[in-house]
Design an enzyme around this catalytic site. Structure first.
Site, PDB file in Angstrom:
ATOM      1  N   SER A 169      33.332 -15.401  45.825  1.00 11.32           N
ATOM      2  CA  SER A 169      32.951 -15.470  46.953  1.00 11.32           C
ATOM      3  C   SER A 169      33.726 -14.122  47.575  1.00 11.32           C
ATOM      4  O   SER A 169      33.336 -13.209  47.270  1.00 11.32           O
ATOM      5  CB  SER A 169      33.250 -16.610  48.180  1.00 11.32           C
ATOM      6  OG  SER A 169      32.789 -16.603  49.367  1.00 11.32           O
ATOM      7  N   THR A 170      34.404 -14.248  48.798  1.00 10.90           N
ATOM      8  CA  THR A 170      34.815 -13.022  49.681  1.00 10.90           C
ATOM      9  C   THR A 170      35.697 -12.251  48.795  1.00 10.90           C
ATOM     10  O   THR A 170      36.604 -12.585  48.047  1.00 10.90           O
ATOM     11  CB  THR A 170      35.800 -13.692  50.877  1.00 10.90           C
ATOM     12  OG1 THR A 170      34.906 -14.487  51.627  1.00 10.90           O
ATOM     13  CG2 THR A 170      35.968 -12.331  51.704  1.00 10.90           C
ATOM     14  N   HIS A 195      28.748 -15.776  46.127  1.00 11.43           N
ATOM     15  CA  HIS A 195      28.093 -16.230  47.494  1.00 11.43           C
ATOM     16  C   HIS A 195      27.668 -14.830  48.102  1.00 11.43           C
ATOM     17  O   HIS A 195      28.367 -13.843  48.427  1.00 11.43           O
ATOM     18  CB  HIS A 195      29.174 -16.709  48.467  1.00 11.43           C
ATOM     19  CG  HIS A 195      29.739 -18.033  47.918  1.00 11.43           C
ATOM     20  ND1 HIS A 195      30.844 -18.630  48.516  1.00 11.43           N
ATOM     21  CD2 HIS A 195      29.264 -19.095  47.248  1.00 11.43           C
ATOM     22  CE1 HIS A 195      31.132 -19.707  47.781  1.00 11.43           C
ATOM     23  NE2 HIS A 195      29.899 -20.222  47.046  1.00 11.43           N
ATOM     24  N   MET A 288      36.820 -17.321  49.993  1.00 12.45           N
ATOM     25  CA  MET A 288      37.414 -18.249  51.164  1.00 12.45           C
ATOM     26  C   MET A 288      36.753 -19.830  50.824  1.00 12.45           C
ATOM     27  O   MET A 288      35.733 -19.863  50.200  1.00 12.45           O
ATOM     28  CB  MET A 288      36.642 -17.840  52.356  1.00 12.45           C
ATOM     29  CG  MET A 288      37.113 -18.641  53.720  1.00 12.45           C
ATOM     30  SD  MET A 288      38.662 -18.063  54.297  1.00 12.45           S
ATOM     31  CE  MET A 288      38.530 -18.704  55.816  1.00 12.45           C
ATOM     32  N   ASP A 291      34.627 -24.046  47.297  1.00  8.99           N
ATOM     33  CA  ASP A 291      33.400 -24.198  46.549  1.00  8.99           C
ATOM     34  C   ASP A 291      33.980 -23.873  44.910  1.00  8.99           C
ATOM     35  O   ASP A 291      34.560 -22.683  44.661  1.00  8.99           O
ATOM     36  CB  ASP A 291      32.500 -23.101  46.852  1.00  8.99           C
ATOM     37  CG  ASP A 291      31.005 -23.418  46.126  1.00  8.99           C
ATOM     38  OD1 ASP A 291      30.746 -24.564  45.796  1.00  8.99           O
ATOM     39  OD2 ASP A 291      30.085 -22.486  45.821  1.00  8.99           O
TER      40      ASP A 291
END
Length: 356
Positions: A169-170, A195, A288, A291
């Site tokens: 993600s991030t 993401h 972050m 997930d």
């Protein structure tokens, strides 16, 4: 202590909307709004914000030029505000390479019903940015490939049976790039969930395809998973692993978001646990939230061997931390070491790869 945000956008309407959204959150506030980077430069000095939101395309100075100078002279967390166009997505990918933490798309002003979801997305991105390790981002932004192509695997049978399953993600766009640059052209097939909203994953895949030894594409669904190929989840669909006879294939789903994400890492990981079991090597990278934590534990229970990026090399140590806490991780390592560890594990366990 509230997160102090400076909004930079040439549109007065967007500045007003972002200010309203950010100020509606209990833990953040807009301390200033600038119509261009020249004014923003002075406001940064005066206001010392924690996070910037930065428009990609602006007058007087291009957003990318400003970002490049900012990350060199006064590094700080930046969330890009991008247009949902092909040019906008390509510029956004470049912004992430230069050190931006993440991005959001400009809101469609006419769709007021979608504002609640949009508010949550912006708030989440700003929270993640406020926690990000800027020093890690700078290393990502300045690290270049050595130019030497990755050495091929010693046992070609490995790549036809094993699969690499990756979630991020991030900070993940640069982490994934760093990982894939070290993959040889005969590595196992790779499935990736990052993401990212619709309209950007194709540019991301194309950028990686131009840089890597392996072939990288946005997953279309129904394609056979081949060695030396990576398939990235489209920004508005879940990516799953499936079987078609003796072959592994990609599958796309339009089901509801999971963990508020679509695509979701858990959805991919759980499908890999179901259909590939011990033939899977899982990798969870910077991001972050949580997930992927449950899905990674299910992969490990099914016989997979899993790696997580360590805290030091993560932009945000959220998803790997949660995966470790859920008991799904076998090894934790620095991002720079993960490709070699994965390839070494593949070669050391080649006999297992022959037992489907």
């Amino acid at each position: 202590m509230k997160i102090r945000v400076l909004v930079i956008d040439d549109s007065a309407l967007i500045r007003s909307l972002l200010t309203e959204i950010i100020n509606s959150q209990r833990d953040m506030e807009v301390v200033g709004a600038a119509p261009d980077p020249i004014i923003a430069r002075e406001m940064i000095k005066q206001l010392n914000p924690d996070v910037l939101t930065l428009d990609v395309e602006m007058p007087k100075m291009d957003g990318l030029d400003f970002l490049e100078k900012l990350m060199r002279l006064r590094p700080m967390p930046v969330v890009m505000v991008s247009t949902l166009t092909e040019r906008g997505s390509e510029i956004t990918m470049r912004a992430l390479e230069l050190g931006a933490i993440d991005f959001v798309t400009k809101p469609k002003m006419s769709i007021s019903e979608g504002m609640r979801e949009y508010t949550d997305i912006i708030a989440d991105k700003i929270r993640a940015a406020s926690q990000a390790r800027i020093s890690t981002l700078q290393r990502h932004a300045t690290t270049q490939s050595s130019g030497a192509p990755p050495a091929p695997l010693r046992n070609p049978l490995i790549s036809s049976e094993k699969l690499l399953i990756i979630g991020a993600s991030t900070g993940g766009t640069e982490a994934i790039k760093s990982f894939l640059l070290q993959m040889p052209s005969d590595c196992p097939g790779i499935l990736i969930t990052q993401h990212m909203p619709a309209g950007f994953t194709k540019s991301f895949a194309n950028r990686l395809d131009s840089l890597c030894q392996i072939s990288v594409k946005e997953a279309a669904g129904g394609e056979r998973i081949l060695p030396g190929h990576a398939y990235i989840a489209p920004g508005d669909k879940h990516l799953l692993l499936a079987r078609s006879g003796a072959n592994y294939v990609t599958q796309l789903s339009d089901e509801a978001p999971v963990n508020r994400h679509k695509p979701s890492v858990d959805v991919l990981f759980e499908s890999a646990a179901e259909y590939a079991g011990k033939n899977v090597i899982g990798v969870i990278l910077t991001g972050m939230g949580k997930d992927g934590a449950v899905g990674m534990a299910k992969m490990r229970d099914a016989g997979a061997y899993n790696f997580a990026q360590n805290e030091e090399s993560c932009v945000v140590y959220g998803m790997p931390k949660e995966a470790v806490a859920h008991g799904g991780v076998d090894e934790v390592a620095h991002l720079n070491d993960l490709p070699k560890l994965v390839l070494n594990y593949l070669m050391a366990n080649s006999s297992r790869a022959l037992r489907v």
